[in-house]
Design an enzyme around this catalytic site. Structure first.
Site, PDB file in Angstrom:
ATOM      1  N   ARG A  25      60.435  34.415  76.572  1.00 26.02           N
ATOM      2  CA  ARG A  25      61.103  34.895  75.523  1.00 26.02           C
ATOM      3  C   ARG A  25      60.717  36.482  75.236  1.00 26.02           C
ATOM      4  NH1 ARG A  25      62.875  30.136  71.452  1.00 26.02           N
ATOM      5  NH2 ARG A  25      64.216  29.058  73.038  1.00 26.02           N
ATOM      6  N   ARG A  72      47.726  20.227  92.298  1.00 24.16           N
ATOM      7  CA  ARG A  72      46.507  20.960  92.440  1.00 24.16           C
ATOM      8  C   ARG A  72      46.705  21.398  94.161  1.00 24.16           C
ATOM      9  NH1 ARG A  72      42.674  20.555  88.519  1.00 24.16           N
ATOM     10  NH2 ARG A  72      42.980  18.737  87.306  1.00 24.16           N
ATOM     11  N   ASP A 127      39.302  20.884  79.418  1.00 26.56           N
ATOM     12  CA  ASP A 127      37.744  21.038  79.842  1.00 26.56           C
ATOM     13  C   ASP A 127      37.285  22.182  79.008  1.00 26.56           C
ATOM     14  OD1 ASP A 127      38.538  18.920  81.142  1.00 26.56           O
ATOM     15  OD2 ASP A 127      37.792  19.934  83.126  1.00 26.56           O
ATOM     16  N   ARG A 162      27.674  -2.716  67.456  1.00 25.46           N
ATOM     17  CA  ARG A 162      27.640  -2.684  68.770  1.00 25.46           C
ATOM     18  C   ARG A 162      27.479  -1.093  69.127  1.00 25.46           C
ATOM     19  NH1 ARG A 162      32.782  -6.193  70.315  1.00 25.46           N
ATOM     20  NH2 ARG A 162      31.199  -7.993  71.064  1.00 25.46           N
ATOM     21  N   ALA A 186      28.600  11.664  66.684  1.00 25.48           N
ATOM     22  CA  ALA A 186      27.942  10.741  67.590  1.00 25.48           C
ATOM     23  C   ALA A 186      26.342  10.748  67.598  1.00 25.48           C
ATOM     24  CB  ALA A 186      28.252  11.090  69.173  1.00 25.48           C
ATOM     25  N   ARG A 211      17.526   2.638  61.243  1.00 27.12           N
ATOM     26  CA  ARG A 211      17.757   3.506  60.337  1.00 27.12           C
ATOM     27  C   ARG A 211      18.752   3.006  59.346  1.00 27.12           C
ATOM     28  NH1 ARG A 211      19.421   8.347  62.343  1.00 27.12           N
ATOM     29  NH2 ARG A 211      19.224   7.619  64.387  1.00 27.12           N
TER      30      ARG A 211
HETATM   31  O1  F6P Z   1      42.313  19.486  83.888  1.00 25.51           O
HETATM   32  C1  F6P Z   1      40.927  19.266  83.934  1.00 25.51           C
HETATM   33  C2  F6P Z   1      40.815  17.602  84.018  1.00 25.51           C
HETATM   34  O2  F6P Z   1      41.532  17.039  83.111  1.00 25.51           O
HETATM   35  C3  F6P Z   1      39.339  17.199  84.323  1.00 25.51           C
HETATM   36  O3  F6P Z   1      38.786  16.937  82.939  1.00 25.51           O
HETATM   37  C4  F6P Z   1      39.539  15.849  85.037  1.00 25.51           C
HETATM   38  O4  F6P Z   1      38.114  15.701  85.757  1.00 25.51           O
HETATM   39  C5  F6P Z   1      40.521  16.363  86.089  1.00 25.51           C
HETATM   40  O5  F6P Z   1      41.487  17.492  85.334  1.00 25.51           O
HETATM   41  C6  F6P Z   1      41.279  15.164  86.653  1.00 25.51           C
HETATM   42  O6  F6P Z   1      42.362  15.839  87.410  1.00 25.51           O
HETATM   43  P1  F6P Z   1      43.617  15.173  88.005  1.00 25.51           P
HETATM   44  O7  F6P Z   1      44.630  15.393  87.112  1.00 25.51           O
HETATM   45  O8  F6P Z   1      43.686  15.839  89.371  1.00 25.51           O
HETATM   46  O9  F6P Z   1      43.145  13.951  88.486  1.00 25.51           O
END
Ligand code: F6P
Length: 323
Positions: A25, A72, A127, A162, A186, A211
């Site tokens: 856009r 990829r 990530d 747990r 955590a 604790r």
């Molecule tokens: O895009 C990042 C990610 O989600 C990573 O955290 C993970 O290891 C990877 O992609 C997984 O890749 P794919 O979708 O190729 O299995």
């Protein structure tokens, strides 16, 4: 009139659609023609190019995933693959390309830029491991999804006294795990950047019970040496000594498929608009990222060659806060 292309590559991230919409856009607003390249670098190599008009990107801002698809591509890493990609751009008379994606995608963007083609990257990966940006598109939504899971796991963990390991994504880095660990309260985070001393980890969990805590939560990055499954088998073997059961939950792709929240929609929109503005000003070879809350341009040469450091201050807070 300028003809620009836009593609999404690598792992999808919530907000990619909002970024595509903004590129289309704002590009059209400048009088340009905008083309979508389907399936990332694979589509660029194979010539999968479609024109994108204003209505083609309607109704997508709230959708996770990417309307263009993503891959990829192993072929694009090769010289021959990159030459084919350049041929597609030439055949389609595309003059500049916006590349929305994470580390691998921005390395690809840098490769095209080194060959003289004008590209602008947009930081997008759940990530959050891209150098040159505090936040990438998708991180905030992925964190929210992880937190919903962690909060729920805490409830059942408390009922049964747990310990739980919750595994979040992060193939090579612990940025997402660290943020989820802090925000999820955590006891410990297990990340690729840090060696794990298993005795120390067991002591921390035991200590949480001593604790008076009814649960202990570990947030684990998928890429850690001791991922959730490795922790499970370790603690199963040593249950007698450590004195508790460890259950695991691997969140996996559920974190990637969510609908983008407000932060990611806004971030993606700002990034998309900044990308076309950058092209319009004649600049390229940069990635759009967020630095000190501002949308900035970072040279792809730096993005592609520098590892994003982990936030050590945040890391040092994990144990202080888990008391
Ligand atoms: O895009 C990042 C990610 O989600 C990573 O955290 C993970 O290891 C990877 O992609 C997984 O890749 P794919 O979708 O190729 O299995």
């Amino acid at each position: 009139m300028k003809r620009i292309g836009v593609l999404t590559s690598g792992g999808d991230a919530p907000g990619m659609n909002a970024a595509i919409r903004a590129v289309v856009r704002t590009g059209i607003d400048k009088g340009w023609e905008v083309f979508g390249i389907q399936r990332g670098y694979t589509g660029l190599i194979n010539g999968e190019v479609v024109p994108l008009g204003l209505r083609d990107v309607g109704g997508i801002i709230q959708l996770g995933g990417t309307m263009l698809g993503s891959t990829r591509s192993t072929e694009f890493v090769t010289e021959a693959g990159q030459e084919k990609a350049l041929r597609t751009l030439e055949n389609q008379r595309i003059e500049a390309l916006v590349i929305i994606g994470g580390n691998g995608s921005q390395k690809g963007a840098y490769a095209l830029s080194q060959k003289g083609f004008p590209v602008v990257g947009i930081a997008s990966t759940i990530d959050n491991d891209l150098y040159g940006t505090e936040m990438s598109i998708g991180v905030d939504t992925a964190l929210d999804i992880a937190l919903v899971a962690i909060d729920r796991i805490k409830v059942t963990a408390s009922s049964h006294r747990r310990a739980f390991a919750v595994e979040v994504m992060g193939r090579d880095t612990g940025h997402l795990a660290l943020a989820a660990g802090i925000a999820g309260g955590a006891e410990h985070v297990v990340i690729p950047e840090e060696e794990v001393d298993m005795d120390d980890l067991a002591a921390r969990i035991r200590n949480a019970y001593e604790r008076g805590k009814p649960h202990a939560i570990l947030v684990v990055a998928e890429g850690a040496k001791y991922n959730a499954e490795a922790l499970e088998s370790y603690f199963a073997e040593h249950q007698a000594e450590v004195g508790f059961q460890l259950r695991i939950t691997i969140l996996g792709y559920v974190q990637r498929g969510g609908a983008p929240g407000a932060f990611d929609r806004l971030l993606a929109t700002r990034f998309g608009a900044a990308a076309t503005e950058t092209i319009s000003s004649g600049e390229h070879g940069v990635m759009i990222g967020l630095i000190c809350g501002r949308v900035e341009k970072i040279p792809l040469s730096e993005v592609a060659t520098t590892k994003k450091p982990l936030d050590q201050e945040l890391l040092s807070l994990v144990h202080v806060l888990a008391r």
